[in-house]
Design a protein around this motif. Structure first.
Motif, PDB file in Angstrom:
ATOM      1  N   ASP A 105       0.825  -1.217   0.000  1.00  0.00           N
ATOM      2  CA  ASP A 105       0.000   0.000   0.000  1.00  0.00           C
ATOM      3  C   ASP A 105       0.858   1.266   0.000  1.00  0.00           C
ATOM      4  O   ASP A 105       0.477   2.279   0.587  1.00  0.00           O
ATOM      5  CB  ASP A 105      -0.922   0.011   1.227  1.00  0.00           C
ATOM      6  CG  ASP A 105      -1.858  -1.178   1.267  1.00  0.00           C
ATOM      7  OD1 ASP A 105      -2.260  -1.646   0.184  1.00  0.00           O
ATOM      8  OD2 ASP A 105      -2.186  -1.635   2.376  1.00  0.00           O
ATOM      9  N   SER A 106       2.020   1.218  -0.633  1.00  0.00           N
ATOM     10  CA  SER A 106       2.964   2.333  -0.533  1.00  0.00           C
ATOM     11  C   SER A 106       2.371   3.651  -1.023  1.00  0.00           C
ATOM     12  O   SER A 106       2.623   4.702  -0.427  1.00  0.00           O
ATOM     13  CB  SER A 106       4.257   2.021  -1.278  1.00  0.00           C
ATOM     14  OG  SER A 106       4.001   1.848  -2.662  1.00  0.00           O
ATOM     15  N   GLY A 107       1.582   3.614  -2.084  1.00  0.00           N
ATOM     16  CA  GLY A 107       1.006   4.861  -2.605  1.00  0.00           C
ATOM     17  C   GLY A 107       0.118   5.551  -1.586  1.00  0.00           C
ATOM     18  O   GLY A 107       0.255   6.750  -1.317  1.00  0.00           O
ATOM     19  N   ALA A 108      -0.792   4.796  -0.990  1.00  0.00           N
ATOM     20  CA  ALA A 108      -1.711   5.365   0.003  1.00  0.00           C
ATOM     21  C   ALA A 108      -0.954   5.818   1.246  1.00  0.00           C
ATOM     22  O   ALA A 108      -1.234   6.883   1.808  1.00  0.00           O
ATOM     23  CB  ALA A 108      -2.779   4.339   0.383  1.00  0.00           C
ATOM     24  N   ILE A 109       0.021   5.025   1.663  1.00  0.00           N
ATOM     25  CA  ILE A 109       0.793   5.381   2.856  1.00  0.00           C
ATOM     26  C   ILE A 109       1.604   6.653   2.602  1.00  0.00           C
ATOM     27  O   ILE A 109       1.659   7.549   3.448  1.00  0.00           O
ATOM     28  CB  ILE A 109       1.691   4.207   3.288  1.00  0.00           C
ATOM     29  CG1 ILE A 109       0.795   3.066   3.806  1.00  0.00           C
ATOM     30  CG2 ILE A 109       2.712   4.643   4.330  1.00  0.00           C
ATOM     31  CD1 ILE A 109       1.495   1.753   3.994  1.00  0.00           C
ATOM     32  N   MET A 110       2.218   6.768   1.430  1.00  0.00           N
ATOM     33  CA  MET A 110       3.002   7.961   1.123  1.00  0.00           C
ATOM     34  C   MET A 110       2.113   9.204   1.066  1.00  0.00           C
ATOM     35  O   MET A 110       2.526  10.285   1.496  1.00  0.00           O
ATOM     36  CB  MET A 110       3.773   7.786  -0.189  1.00  0.00           C
ATOM     37  CG  MET A 110       4.838   6.703  -0.114  1.00  0.00           C
ATOM     38  SD  MET A 110       6.006   6.930   1.239  1.00  0.00           S
ATOM     39  CE  MET A 110       6.908   8.337   0.652  1.00  0.00           C
ATOM     40  N   ARG A 111       0.884   9.059   0.562  1.00  0.00           N
ATOM     41  CA  ARG A 111      -0.037  10.204   0.572  1.00  0.00           C
ATOM     42  C   ARG A 111      -0.349  10.630   2.006  1.00  0.00           C
ATOM     43  O   ARG A 111      -0.413  11.823   2.311  1.00  0.00           O
ATOM     44  CB  ARG A 111      -1.322   9.865  -0.193  1.00  0.00           C
ATOM     45  CG  ARG A 111      -1.144   9.930  -1.708  1.00  0.00           C
ATOM     46  CD  ARG A 111      -2.468   9.785  -2.444  1.00  0.00           C
ATOM     47  NE  ARG A 111      -3.015   8.432  -2.353  1.00  0.00           N
ATOM     48  CZ  ARG A 111      -2.638   7.408  -3.117  1.00  0.00           C
ATOM     49  NH1 ARG A 111      -1.714   7.579  -4.035  1.00  0.00           N
ATOM     50  NH2 ARG A 111      -3.199   6.223  -2.973  1.00  0.00           N
ATOM     51  N   ARG A 112      -0.503   9.660   2.890  1.00  0.00           N
ATOM     52  CA  ARG A 112      -0.758   9.990   4.299  1.00  0.00           C
ATOM     53  C   ARG A 112       0.449  10.677   4.932  1.00  0.00           C
ATOM     54  O   ARG A 112       0.305  11.612   5.721  1.00  0.00           O
ATOM     55  CB  ARG A 112      -1.135   8.724   5.065  1.00  0.00           C
ATOM     56  CG  ARG A 112      -2.516   8.194   4.662  1.00  0.00           C
ATOM     57  CD  ARG A 112      -2.835   6.859   5.287  1.00  0.00           C
ATOM     58  NE  ARG A 112      -2.884   6.928   6.743  1.00  0.00           N
ATOM     59  CZ  ARG A 112      -3.061   5.856   7.518  1.00  0.00           C
ATOM     60  NH1 ARG A 112      -3.217   4.659   6.977  1.00  0.00           N
ATOM     61  NH2 ARG A 112      -3.093   5.992   8.831  1.00  0.00           N
ATOM     62  N   VAL A 113       1.644  10.227   4.569  1.00  0.00           N
ATOM     63  CA  VAL A 113       2.860  10.874   5.079  1.00  0.00           C
ATOM     64  C   VAL A 113       2.934  12.306   4.570  1.00  0.00           C
ATOM     65  O   VAL A 113       3.264  13.229   5.330  1.00  0.00           O
ATOM     66  CB  VAL A 113       4.119  10.071   4.693  1.00  0.00           C
ATOM     67  CG1 VAL A 113       5.389  10.846   5.027  1.00  0.00           C
ATOM     68  CG2 VAL A 113       4.130   8.715   5.386  1.00  0.00           C
ATOM     69  N   GLU A 114       2.602  12.524   3.303  1.00  0.00           N
ATOM     70  CA  GLU A 114       2.587  13.888   2.753  1.00  0.00           C
ATOM     71  C   GLU A 114       1.626  14.787   3.515  1.00  0.00           C
ATOM     72  O   GLU A 114       1.847  15.988   3.619  1.00  0.00           O
ATOM     73  CB  GLU A 114       2.182  13.872   1.275  1.00  0.00           C
ATOM     74  CG  GLU A 114       3.284  13.455   0.352  1.00  0.00           C
ATOM     75  CD  GLU A 114       2.854  13.497  -1.100  1.00  0.00           C
ATOM     76  OE1 GLU A 114       3.662  13.934  -1.929  1.00  0.00           O
ATOM     77  OE2 GLU A 114       1.709  13.093  -1.414  1.00  0.00           O
ATOM     78  N   GLN A 115       0.580  14.203   4.067  1.00  0.00           N
ATOM     79  CA  GLN A 115      -0.404  14.981   4.828  1.00  0.00           C
ATOM     80  C   GLN A 115       0.010  15.153   6.288  1.00  0.00           C
ATOM     81  O   GLN A 115      -0.729  15.739   7.069  1.00  0.00           O
ATOM     82  CB  GLN A 115      -1.777  14.309   4.738  1.00  0.00           C
ATOM     83  CG  GLN A 115      -2.353  14.342   3.346  1.00  0.00           C
ATOM     84  CD  GLN A 115      -3.626  13.520   3.209  1.00  0.00           C
ATOM     85  OE1 GLN A 115      -4.052  12.851   4.147  1.00  0.00           O
ATOM     86  NE2 GLN A 115      -4.222  13.559   2.032  1.00  0.00           N
ATOM     87  N   GLY A 116       1.175  14.631   6.656  1.00  0.00           N
ATOM     88  CA  GLY A 116       1.701  14.865   7.996  1.00  0.00           C
ATOM     89  C   GLY A 116       1.706  13.679   8.929  1.00  0.00           C
ATOM     90  O   GLY A 116       2.173  13.782  10.063  1.00  0.00           O
ATOM     91  N   HIS A 165       9.098  14.619   5.409  1.00  0.00           N
ATOM     92  CA  HIS A 165      10.394  15.263   5.218  1.00  0.00           C
ATOM     93  C   HIS A 165      10.322  16.703   5.707  1.00  0.00           C
ATOM     94  O   HIS A 165       9.384  17.434   5.384  1.00  0.00           O
ATOM     95  CB  HIS A 165      10.777  15.234   3.735  1.00  0.00           C
ATOM     96  CG  HIS A 165      12.087  15.866   3.445  1.00  0.00           C
ATOM     97  ND1 HIS A 165      13.269  15.333   3.880  1.00  0.00           N
ATOM     98  CD2 HIS A 165      12.389  16.998   2.781  1.00  0.00           C
ATOM     99  CE1 HIS A 165      14.256  16.113   3.482  1.00  0.00           C
ATOM    100  NE2 HIS A 165      13.751  17.129   2.819  1.00  0.00           N
ATOM    101  N   ALA A 166      11.299  17.102   6.502  1.00  0.00           N
ATOM    102  CA  ALA A 166      11.361  18.491   6.986  1.00  0.00           C
ATOM    103  C   ALA A 166      12.151  19.306   5.972  1.00  0.00           C
ATOM    104  O   ALA A 166      13.345  19.105   5.802  1.00  0.00           O
ATOM    105  CB  ALA A 166      12.022  18.540   8.351  1.00  0.00           C
TER     106      ALA A 166
END
Length: 89
Positions: A13-24, A42-43
């Protein structure tokens, strides 16, 4: 830290997880139930407020003075213990 996810879930589920990371959001990634990595947003340097020259000068003025003789002595002691850090010599 945030939610815990397994390595397999991250892979599948890397795509969905990365979108969640982008949202903080943040995640602890596990392998065989053991934490192996933190996945955090990423800071970016531009996210941090920029300080003016005057603000930086004020901060530096508040630092304690440097004892040059003590600094040289500590550096000499460290060089004797660890070796010179000049890669050219």
């Amino acid at each position: 830290m945030g939610d815990t996810i397994g390595q397999r879930e991250l892979r599948n589920d890397s795509g969905a997880i990365m979108r969640r990371v982008e949202q903080g959001e943040s995640f602890v990634v596990t392998r065989n139930g053991r934490p192996v990595a933190d996945l955090v947003p990423h800071a970016r340097p531009h996210d941090e407020p920029r300080r003016t020259l005057g603000e930086l000068q004020h901060l530096f003025r508040e630092l304690p003075p440097v004892d040059a003789a003590r600094w040289r002595a500590e550096r000499t002691e460290a060089d004797e213990l660890l070796g010179d850090d000049d890669p050219i010599t």
